[in-house]
Design an enzyme around this catalytic site. Structure first.
Site, PDB file in Angstrom:
ATOM      1  N   LYS A 207     -10.731 106.072 -15.508  1.00  0.00           N
ATOM      2  CA  LYS A 207      -9.516 106.220 -14.707  1.00  0.00           C
ATOM      3  C   LYS A 207      -8.282 106.151 -15.587  1.00  0.00           C
ATOM      4  O   LYS A 207      -8.196 105.361 -16.525  1.00  0.00           O
ATOM      5  CB  LYS A 207      -9.466 105.144 -13.614  1.00  0.00           C
ATOM      6  N   GLU A 241     -12.452  97.007  -0.810  1.00  0.00           N
ATOM      7  CA  GLU A 241     -12.800  98.242  -0.106  1.00  0.00           C
ATOM      8  C   GLU A 241     -12.663  98.002   1.389  1.00  0.00           C
ATOM      9  O   GLU A 241     -13.060  96.947   1.897  1.00  0.00           O
ATOM     10  CB  GLU A 241     -14.230  98.664  -0.441  1.00  0.00           C
ATOM     11  N   HIS A 265     -17.637  96.777 -13.487  1.00  0.00           N
ATOM     12  CA  HIS A 265     -16.244  97.218 -13.378  1.00  0.00           C
ATOM     13  C   HIS A 265     -15.249  96.103 -13.714  1.00  0.00           C
ATOM     14  O   HIS A 265     -14.385  96.267 -14.581  1.00  0.00           O
ATOM     15  CB  HIS A 265     -15.943  97.701 -11.949  1.00  0.00           C
TER      16      HIS A 265
END
EC number: 1.1.1.49
Length: 512
Positions: A207, A241, A265
């Site tokens: 990202k 989320e 992550h």
């Protein structure tokens, strides 16, 4: 004596303005009919082709159990591209890409299927000019890794003794379910592939905001002096989320939030935000600094007070009533899998001693957000009336990973038309408005890096081991039947124990 000119390995070494284009190669994908492939990987391959970053003879081979021929798979690929690609659909690009698309039907234990795969790849080497360069992408559940790797070896699809032509393997997380299983997986993979041919995909590292963290820290003199224990009170790394588990019950149950995203992550984000400046961005130098941080990081001393584990119950997602985790399709009614995980990590080095890092990951939160927040220490003295600064919070530097990638700086400013009333304000940098060019998807960047053999953004095995060393004591503590996951209502910010964890240290969770 003049020093050698600076080179950035993330650019073409001949000209930093030129895009990096992959050489002749074929990408073989296992699990090509899964959601990840359909929604992310196949569109990413097309987007790379559309940007001119794949060679004219690039080939793509899907392997799966569907009873498809090449034409049926090509239609499936096309549907995925039209539904999910980031770039505009161009028929001429698709026609060229489609010339190299093939499908091989078979199961992971199907010797005939792997022999057909071997013949298909050999034919593409001849017809498309892929020159024997092959990348094998394992977009499959971890339980299938061993079998596919053994079959590739058994049927002569990999030759470890040769560096040219090359053979590479791409493994999706999770990399094992604890330290012992990660070490066993490494032994099996390294028996077939060279170490520098193994690419562990962590799509967060592709990202733009994650990569921009390195630019923020090391290209700007402004931030480095405060990037330490003297100015930072604590760090919060959040991956929230708003969705539930969807159709992933078979994968998620028994894995949980900690194994699913924190081990990979979030601990990778911690390593990048906390590491020292590398000598260069060459893969080995970058990896060395991340490993130093992970080796210095440890689980909290009090697992009772500095870990939190939850499981969502029925509630609301926006205006929609949603089921609890135990009511989801495919979930056992007595499942102890956590959908909320949070804990403190301490880093025992000079820069970060005494600065707690709080990591949290959860499903069914009020909103979707991933961010890193450096919360600064309060000013040592405020020469204002108490009423002027009653609502003043601490300064914060927030890196938004998703959505709306960017950076926010929070600081106090005087309210207009008041004698001296101070209020928190924010200054925003947003990728979408600051650059005309849209950011590529993370998988575009990472797939291209695999085909180029460019490893800086891929965690190596030692990083995986160190991450499990941090997480394993917490998982062992949670495995005790006395430590059941605490209920929290869907659409809220987690169980009470998560708030209490920070309150004990004098902090509160940031509301993104």
């Amino acid at each position: 004596m003049t020093s050698a000119p600076y080179t950035n390995p993330l650019r073409d070494p001949q000209d930093r303005r030129l895009p990096r284009v992959a050489g002749p190669c074929a990408l073989v994908m296992f699990g090509v009919t899964g959601d990840l492939a359909r929604k992310k990987l196949l569109p990413a391959v097309y987007d790379l082709a559309n940007r001119g970053l794949l060679p004219p003879g690039f080939s793509f081979v899907g392997y799966g159990r569907r009873d498809w021929d090449d034409e049926a798979f090509t239609d499936y690929f096309l549907e995925s591209v039209k539904a999910n690609a980031r770039t505009t659909f161009r028929p001429e690009v698709w026609r060229q890409l489609a010339e190299g698309i093939r499908f091989v039907s078979g199961a992971f234990n199907d010797d005939e299927g792997f022999e057909n795969l071997k013949r298909t790849i050999a034919e593409l080497d001849e017809s498309q000019g892929t020159e024997g360069n092959h990348a094998f992408y394992l977009s499959i559940p971890p339980v299938g890794f061993d079998q596919v790797i053994e079959q590739l070896d058994k049927h002569g699809l990999v030759d470890k003794t040769k560096k040219s032509p090359w053979n590479r393997v791409v493994i999706e997380k999770p990399f094992g379910h604890d330290l012992a299983s990660a070490q066993e997986l490494e032994r099996k993979v390294s028996s077939v592939f060279n170490t520098d041919s193994v690419f562990r995909i962590d799509h967060y590292l592709g990202k733009e905001t994650v990569q921009n963290m390195l630019a923020l820290r090391f290209a700007n003199q402004l931030f480095e002096p405060m990037w330490n224990r003297n100015y930072v009170s604590h760090v919060q790394i959040t991956m929230a989320e708003d969705i539930g588990i969807g159709g992933r019950a078979g994968y998620y149950d028994g894995i949980g939030a900690a194994r699913d995203v924190i081990q990979n992550h979030l601990l990778q984000l911690l390593a990048l935000v906390a590491m020292e400046e590398p000598a260069s961005f060459e893969a080995g130098k970058l990896r060395a600094e991340k490993e130093k941080v992970l080796a210095a990081a440890r689980a909290p001393r009090s697992l009772k007070h500095h870990t939190a584990r939850g499981q969502y119950t029925a509630g609301w997602a926006g205006a929609q009533k949603v089921r609890g985790y135990l009511e989801e399709d495919g979930i056992a009614p007595d499942s102890q899998t956590e959908t909320y995980a949070a804990f403190r990590v301490d880093i025992d080095n000079r820069r970060w001693a005494g600065v707690p890092f709080y990591l949290r990951a959860a499903k069914r939160m009020p909103r979707r957000v991933t961010e890193i927040a450096l919360m600064m220490r309060p000013a040592p003295h405020l020469p204002f009336q108490m009423s002027d600064t009653e609502q003043l919070g601490a300064n914060a530097l927030v890196l938004r990973i998703q959505p709306n990638e960017g950076i926010t700086l929070r600081f106090g400013a005087k309210v207009p038309a008041t004698p001296m009333e101070i209020r928190d304000v924010t200054m925003d940098f947003d990728y979408g408005t600051s650059f005309a060019e849209t950011s590529p998807e993370a998988y575009e960047r990472l797939i291209l890096d695999v085909l180029l053999g460019d490893p800086p953004l891929f965690p190596q095995h030692r990083e995986v081991e160190l991450s499990w060393m941090i997480l394993d004591p917490i998982l062992d503590y949670w495995a005790d039947k006395q430590h059941q996951p605490e209920a929290y209502v869907a659409g809220t910010w987690g169980p009470p124990s998560a708030a209490a964890m920070l309150e004990r240290d004098g902090f509160v969770w940031r509301r993104p």
